[in-house]
Design a protein around this motif. Structure first.
Motif, PDB file in Angstrom:
ATOM      1  N   UNK A 167       0.853  -1.073  -0.096  1.00 15.51           N
ATOM      2  CA  UNK A 167       0.014  -0.039   0.047  1.00 15.51           C
ATOM      3  C   UNK A 167       0.692   1.152  -0.124  1.00 15.51           C
ATOM      4  N   UNK A 168       1.943   1.180   0.579  1.00 16.98           N
ATOM      5  CA  UNK A 168       2.820   2.411   0.873  1.00 16.98           C
ATOM      6  C   UNK A 168       2.078   3.286   1.937  1.00 16.98           C
ATOM      7  N   UNK A 169       2.847   4.486   2.091  1.00 17.47           N
ATOM      8  CA  UNK A 169       2.581   5.261   3.030  1.00 17.47           C
ATOM      9  C   UNK A 169       1.345   6.107   2.598  1.00 17.47           C
ATOM     10  N   UNK A 170       0.080   6.182   3.459  1.00 10.85           N
ATOM     11  CA  UNK A 170      -1.058   6.765   3.130  1.00 10.85           C
ATOM     12  C   UNK A 170      -0.827   8.361   3.036  1.00 10.85           C
ATOM     13  N   UNK A 222      -1.991   8.176  -1.679  1.00  9.37           N
ATOM     14  CA  UNK A 222      -0.622   7.512  -1.193  1.00  9.37           C
ATOM     15  C   UNK A 222       0.516   8.494  -1.702  1.00  9.37           C
ATOM     16  N   UNK A 223       1.530   8.521  -0.719  1.00  8.13           N
ATOM     17  CA  UNK A 223       2.744   9.204  -0.840  1.00  8.13           C
ATOM     18  C   UNK A 223       3.134   8.954  -2.412  1.00  8.13           C
ATOM     19  N   UNK A 224       3.637   9.925  -3.098  1.00  7.01           N
ATOM     20  CA  UNK A 224       3.787   9.673  -4.396  1.00  7.01           C
ATOM     21  C   UNK A 224       5.047  10.487  -4.782  1.00  7.01           C
ATOM     22  N   UNK A 225       5.959   9.706  -5.634  1.00 13.35           N
ATOM     23  CA  UNK A 225       7.348  10.222  -6.278  1.00 13.35           C
ATOM     24  C   UNK A 225       6.800  10.396  -7.692  1.00 13.35           C
ATOM     25  N   UNK A 226       7.124  11.786  -8.342  1.00 16.66           N
ATOM     26  CA  UNK A 226       6.695  11.929  -9.717  1.00 16.66           C
ATOM     27  C   UNK A 226       8.286  12.373 -10.464  1.00 16.66           C
ATOM     28  N   UNK A 227       8.713  11.602 -11.247  1.00 19.00           N
ATOM     29  CA  UNK A 227       9.916  11.574 -11.835  1.00 19.00           C
ATOM     30  C   UNK A 227       9.711  12.491 -13.101  1.00 19.00           C
ATOM     31  N   UNK A 292       6.861   4.811  -0.698  1.00 17.35           N
ATOM     32  CA  UNK A 292       5.950   5.479  -1.580  1.00 17.35           C
ATOM     33  C   UNK A 292       4.909   4.511  -1.968  1.00 17.35           C
ATOM     34  N   UNK A 293       3.810   5.241  -2.153  1.00 17.46           N
ATOM     35  CA  UNK A 293       2.598   4.276  -2.522  1.00 17.46           C
ATOM     36  C   UNK A 293       2.392   4.417  -4.130  1.00 17.46           C
TER      37      UNK A 293
END
Length: 561
Positions: A167-170, A222-227, A292-293
């Protein structure tokens, strides 16, 4: 025999008669599994590939659907051997499953035991597999999930990944309620991704891929990493998320050459993540360590090799790729498929245009003749020097000035590859120049001035190919490019496709030096856009004075579809 627009041949090539009334329906039917190879005036050639068939299978198409598309649109009987081959190829997908096992963690399971035996003996997978749990099941170390999928694809037995995701971090994210909503196709793209878990959304430039990303984030919570491709792009993403979602400035971090903020929503550039020190990528390791979620890959077709490797280790995270085209000139589309996921949504450019969401565009190739005195020098030049001699020839600059003079009131971009060529054009036009050496702050100032109408002309290098939002730009003149890059051609046209306030069409000019590699590269660059339904009119540079209103007289204009 019927009167269909398609001729299906035993070598897996498909010939599509462009002017046939059923051509559009046939093009849409085969787009999920066939790749365009050539696109002259009247007959386009597509190719059925194993990767295309597996991508279609992973996206939910079955062999019956593909066979029906071929049979329904074919003018002649479809070769029986080809139909059998299509069915057999698609059947190879999913005989191996990656699954989560409550006792053993990640496992590789088969529905066809001889296939597993073949795989276990392959060198490509040595070191990736653990103990044999039973006749149909082998343990897999979680860190090898991505690498194993890549290896199995190359062995011709692509695995269906059913292992699910952590799930990753909410983190709470909602779309802003201020009078806007996702367009119907954007909502369909979000739903396609959400139900698939991971994969790629393909939408035209200017069609709002960033909003699809925002919609996916709101759906995941969810926490998100955007590249992203650049710092300018990172800041555009930040501005759009602040405007379109409930996120605040404190929740969004920028991780770039000038800032190193890691927050619940972090926007990082590919460049800083792939920075290498003492043989390692420290920023990649930092990003990989967070729970990351969701990972969002903007311009996913550009993924550099280190990010592919990072993505192989992130298979337990949901991954969303965004792009206008999955075309890669290095042939690494298979890695996008195996590591990011299959296409979850793909909208033809002309369909979005017909709905009024992107601007119509007229594409013109202006062919310029090389002065007689230079032809021998070009012929005698070393092979590695010829691309530049053709692409950056001074004869192009006079043509650029004539084209600019024909659009005196319209916001206009001149786009090229070679800095000395761009510097001379900027000086001749009295325009500002943006290159990779231009500081980010100065780039943003010039882009803002262009958006505000304070300046109407910009000369830009390839730094403006991607993720630069210039809504009112309506004319682009391409003077040189990265050889025969189809995706670069698509991205450059995309700078013009934001709908115009007054509904006017965009004009995309490509200036090409005749009888050189520059002309050959131009033909290849146009293939993807031709498949999307754009026609290139060809105009002789000597006849530019006869152009009126951006249209060429019949006697000097040809057509490439």
């Amino acid at each position: 025999m019927t009167d269909g627009p398609l001729i299906v041949q035993s070598d897996k090539s498909l010939l599509l008669e462009v002017d046939h009334p059923g051509a559009r329906a046939a093009r849409l039917a085969i787009a999920a599994f066939a790749e365009l190879e050539r696109a002259p005036e009247h007959v386009h050639t597509y190719r059925i590939t194993d990767l295309g068939l597996w991508n279609a299978r992973a996206a939910g198409y079955d062999a019956e659907t593909v066979v029906a598309a071929l049979v329904d649109h074919s003018r002649y009987a479809v070769p029986h051997a080809l139909l059998l081959d299509v069915a057999d190829t698609m059947d190879r997908y999913g005989r191996l499953h990656l699954e989560a096992d409550p006792r053993h963690g990640l496992v590789l399971r088969t529905t066809d035991r001889p296939v597993l035996e073949e795989v276990l003996r392959a060198r490509r997978v040595q070191g990736m597999l653990g103990a044999r749990l039973d006749e149909d099941t082998v343990a897999v170390h979680p860190s090898q999930r991505g690498a194993l999928k890549q290896a199995l694809l190359k062995l011709g037995w692509p695995a269906e990944d059913l292992a699910g995701y952590v799930d990753g971090e909410a983190h709470p994210i909602a779309l802003a309620e201020d009078g806007w909503q996702l367009r119907p196709y954007q909502q369909e793209a979000v739903e396609g991704f959400r139900h698939g878990g991971s994969g790629v959304v393909v939408l035209p430039c200017g069609a709002g891929k960033t909003l699809v990303g925002a919609g996916a984030m709101a759906a995941m919570q969810r926490t998100t990493l955007i590249l992203v491709t650049s710092t300018v792009s990172a800041r555009q993403w930040r501005d759009e998320l602040l405007r379109r979602t409930s996120l605040t400035d404190e929740e969004i971090g920028e991780y770039s050459g000038s800032s190193k903020e890691v927050r619940p929503i972090t926007i990082a550039t590919y460049q800083v993540l792939t920075t290498k020190r003492k043989g390692i990528h420290p920023h990649l390791e930092l990003m990989s360590a967070r729970d990351w979620g969701l990972i969002v890959y903007d311009e996913v077709h550009l993924l550099p090799a280190p990010v592919f490797r990072m993505t192989a280790d992130l298979q337990a995270r949901r991954r969303l790729g965004l792009t206008a085209t999955l075309v890669r000139e290095d042939g690494r589309e298979g890695e996008v498929f195996s590591l990011i996921g299959p296409k979850r949504y793909d909208a033809p450019w002309k369909d979005i245009e017909s709905q009024g969401y992107i601007a119509p565009a007229e594409c013109t190739e202006v062919r310029v003749s090389m002065p007689a005195g230079d032809r021998m020098a070009y012929a005698m030049a070393e092979a590695e020097d010829r691309p530049r001699l053709g692409a950056a020839h001074p004869a192009k600059i006079d043509v650029v000035e004539q084209l600019v003079a024909r659009h005196p009131e319209e916001p206009l971009l001149v786009i090229g590859q070679y800095l000395d060529q761009l510097e001379e054009i900027a000086e001749r036009l009295g325009a500002d120049l943006i290159t990779g050496q231009t500081p980010v702050r100065r780039r943003q100032e010039l882009f803002d001035a262009f958006r505000a109408g304070e300046i109407s002309r910009l000369v830009v290098s390839k730094v403006a190919n991607f993720s630069i939002d210039l809504p009112e730009a309506s004319v682009a003149i391409q003077v040189s490019g990265a050889f025969g890059s189809r995706q670069e051609e698509a991205q450059r046209l995309g700078r013009l496709l934001r709908p115009k306030a007054d509904g006017r069409s965009a004009h995309f000019y490509t200036v090409v030096l005749r009888d050189t590699q520059d002309q050959d590269f131009a033909a290849n660059r146009q293939r993807f856009l031709a498949e999307q339904g754009y026609a290139y009119r060809i105009v002789d540079g000597e006849d530019l004075r006869r152009l009126a209103g951006g249209r060429a007289p019949d006697e000097v204009a040809g057509s490439l579809e």
